[in-house]
Design an enzyme around this catalytic site. Structure first.
Site, PDB file in Angstrom:
ATOM      1  CG  HIS A  37      -1.608   8.567   5.873  1.00  0.00           C
ATOM      2  ND1 HIS A  37      -0.840   8.990   6.932  1.00  0.00           N
ATOM      3  CD2 HIS A  37      -1.020   7.423   5.414  1.00  0.00           C
ATOM      4  CE1 HIS A  37       0.164   8.153   7.106  1.00  0.00           C
ATOM      5  NE2 HIS A  37       0.084   7.202   6.208  1.00  0.00           N
ATOM      6  CG  HIS A  79       1.182   3.122  11.429  1.00  0.00           C
ATOM      7  ND1 HIS A  79       2.480   3.067  11.924  1.00  0.00           N
ATOM      8  CD2 HIS A  79       1.316   3.340  10.103  1.00  0.00           C
ATOM      9  CE1 HIS A  79       3.331   3.266  10.948  1.00  0.00           C
ATOM     10  NE2 HIS A  79       2.664   3.431   9.822  1.00  0.00           N
TER      11      HIS A  79
HETATM   12  O1  G3P Z   1      -0.020   3.337   2.681  1.00  0.00           O
HETATM   13  C1  G3P Z   1       0.809   4.426   2.435  1.00  0.00           C
HETATM   14  C2  G3P Z   1       1.444   4.828   3.702  1.00  0.00           C
HETATM   15  O2  G3P Z   1       0.460   4.776   4.673  1.00  0.00           O
HETATM   16  C3  G3P Z   1       2.586   3.955   4.093  1.00  0.00           C
HETATM   17  O3  G3P Z   1       3.220   4.442   5.211  1.00  0.00           O
HETATM   18  O4  G3P Z   1       3.891   4.067   7.529  1.00  0.00           O
HETATM   19  O5  G3P Z   1       2.088   5.653   7.043  1.00  0.00           O
HETATM   20  O6  G3P Z   1       1.682   3.234   6.799  1.00  0.00           O
HETATM   21  P1  G3P Z   1       2.673   4.341   6.703  1.00  0.00           P
HETATM   22 CA    CA Z   2      -0.432   2.959   5.824  1.00  0.00          CA
END
Ligand code: G3P
Ligand code: CA
Length: 312
Positions: A37, A79
């Site tokens: 992530h 992000h």
């Molecule tokens: O892509 C899954 C997850 O990353 C979505 O949440 O806010 O961390 O991008 P976020």
């Molecule tokens: Ca994401």
């Protein structure tokens, strides 16, 4: 040609499907997948080259990248739609040219926020472009790319498809999960589907969407996507069962609590997004330490505290 493409996209958006197109599939994986992530973002500044390299070194199955777009149309890994949280700059990404964005320090915030994990080499890291990421890793890694705030960016989908094409990710033998595209925006995913149906798409779901998802919801999603990406805290056995029965894989985010893995895996989830690629080892390590530290207590107390609660 352009006019025809526009017509096709408009038609697909109106009808909600691309009847002539073959939807992509994902391989059946032989192990539980770890999606890094924002890279190995528990250990390095998120969405930087350092974070992606570390994720690769630690053996992640996929590198997850959040995409924003600059004023001059470059896809960059970030992000938030503003640079405030993860750089020393201020303001919306779409107000920056790539050259201006490249002046920002995207690593020092991490050292300040997480002094125990700080590294000198994180100082002065820049926001990478998707092009730079493809140049760095080529076809050696699997990419899980999230289109962030696509409604803010003109032709984000088309720009992404063109870049994927340029780097050879749309060739027949590469359409089997080497690149996965995700978004919270159904509209954007439908545009992607109309542009390039061979790309596996994942509909991300907010906690609200997860809670109200039924088989009908999954049926609708399965018209263009191959998986759902729900917030894991709201996922239960029935949700996973319904999604799988509809032909969708389930990729929950963001699982940093090692004790949550076991039941997700049991329910049939394909893999998880995590900031800690070594979450399995952390699970074992955590349990050993936890059990040892609670040795003087009764077994029930140990089971309750170590089996149900953990912290990174
Ligand atoms: O892509 C899954 C997850 O990353 C979505 O949440 O806010 O961390 O991008 P976020
Ligand atoms: Ca994401």
């Amino acid at each position: 040609m352009r006019f025809f493409l526009l017509l096709l996209v408009t038609f697909s958006l109106l009808t909600g499907c691309n009847s002539s197109a073959m939807k992509a599939t994902l391989p059946t994986y032989d192990h539980f997948l770890i999606f890094a992530h924002r890279g190995a973002s528990g250990y390095a500044p998120e969405n930087t080259m350092a974070s992606f390299k570390l994720a690769n070194e630690l053996g992640a199955d996929y590198i997850e990248i959040d995409l924003q777009m600059t004023k001059d149309g470059h896809l960059v890994a970030l992000h938030d739609d503003s640079v405030d949280r993860t750089t020393n700059g201020k303001g919306k990404v779409f107000l920056y040219t790539l050259e201006e964005l490249k002046q920002l320090d995207a690593g020092s915030w991490f050292n300040e926020k997480f002094p125990k994990r700080a590294k000198v080499e994180y100082e002065g890291l820049t926001i990478p472009t998707l092009r730079e990421i493809f140049e760095e890793f080529g076809h050696d890694v699997n990419y899980y790319i999230e289109m962030k705030n696509p409604e803010q960016y003109k032709q984000m989908e088309k720009t992404l498809v063109l870049l994927l094409e340029e780097f050879g990710f749309l060739e027949e033998n590469e359409s089997d999960g080497k690149v996965i595209i995700s978004s919270f925006s159904e509209r954007s995913l439908r545009i992607m589907y109309a542009l390039e149906p061979s790309l596996p798409l994942v509909k991300l779901q907010t906690s609200y969407e997860v809670k109200k998802s039924t088989k009908r919801t999954f049926n609708k999603i399965s018209k263009y996507a191959v998986a759902v990406g729900p917030s894991y805290k709201f996922v239960n056995e029935n949700y996973v069962k319904n999604a799988i029965e509809t032909g969708l894989q389930v990729h929950p985010y963001t699982v940093d609590d090692p004790s949550a893995i076991d039941h997700l895996e049991e329910w049939g989830v394909t893999g998880i997004f995590t900031n800690y690629i070594d979450i399995y080892e952390r699970n074992v390590h955590f349990l050993t330490e936890c059990v040892y530290s609670l040795k003087p207590f009764k077994n029930e107390v140990v089971f309750f505290l170590c089996g149900f609660k953990s912290s990174i």
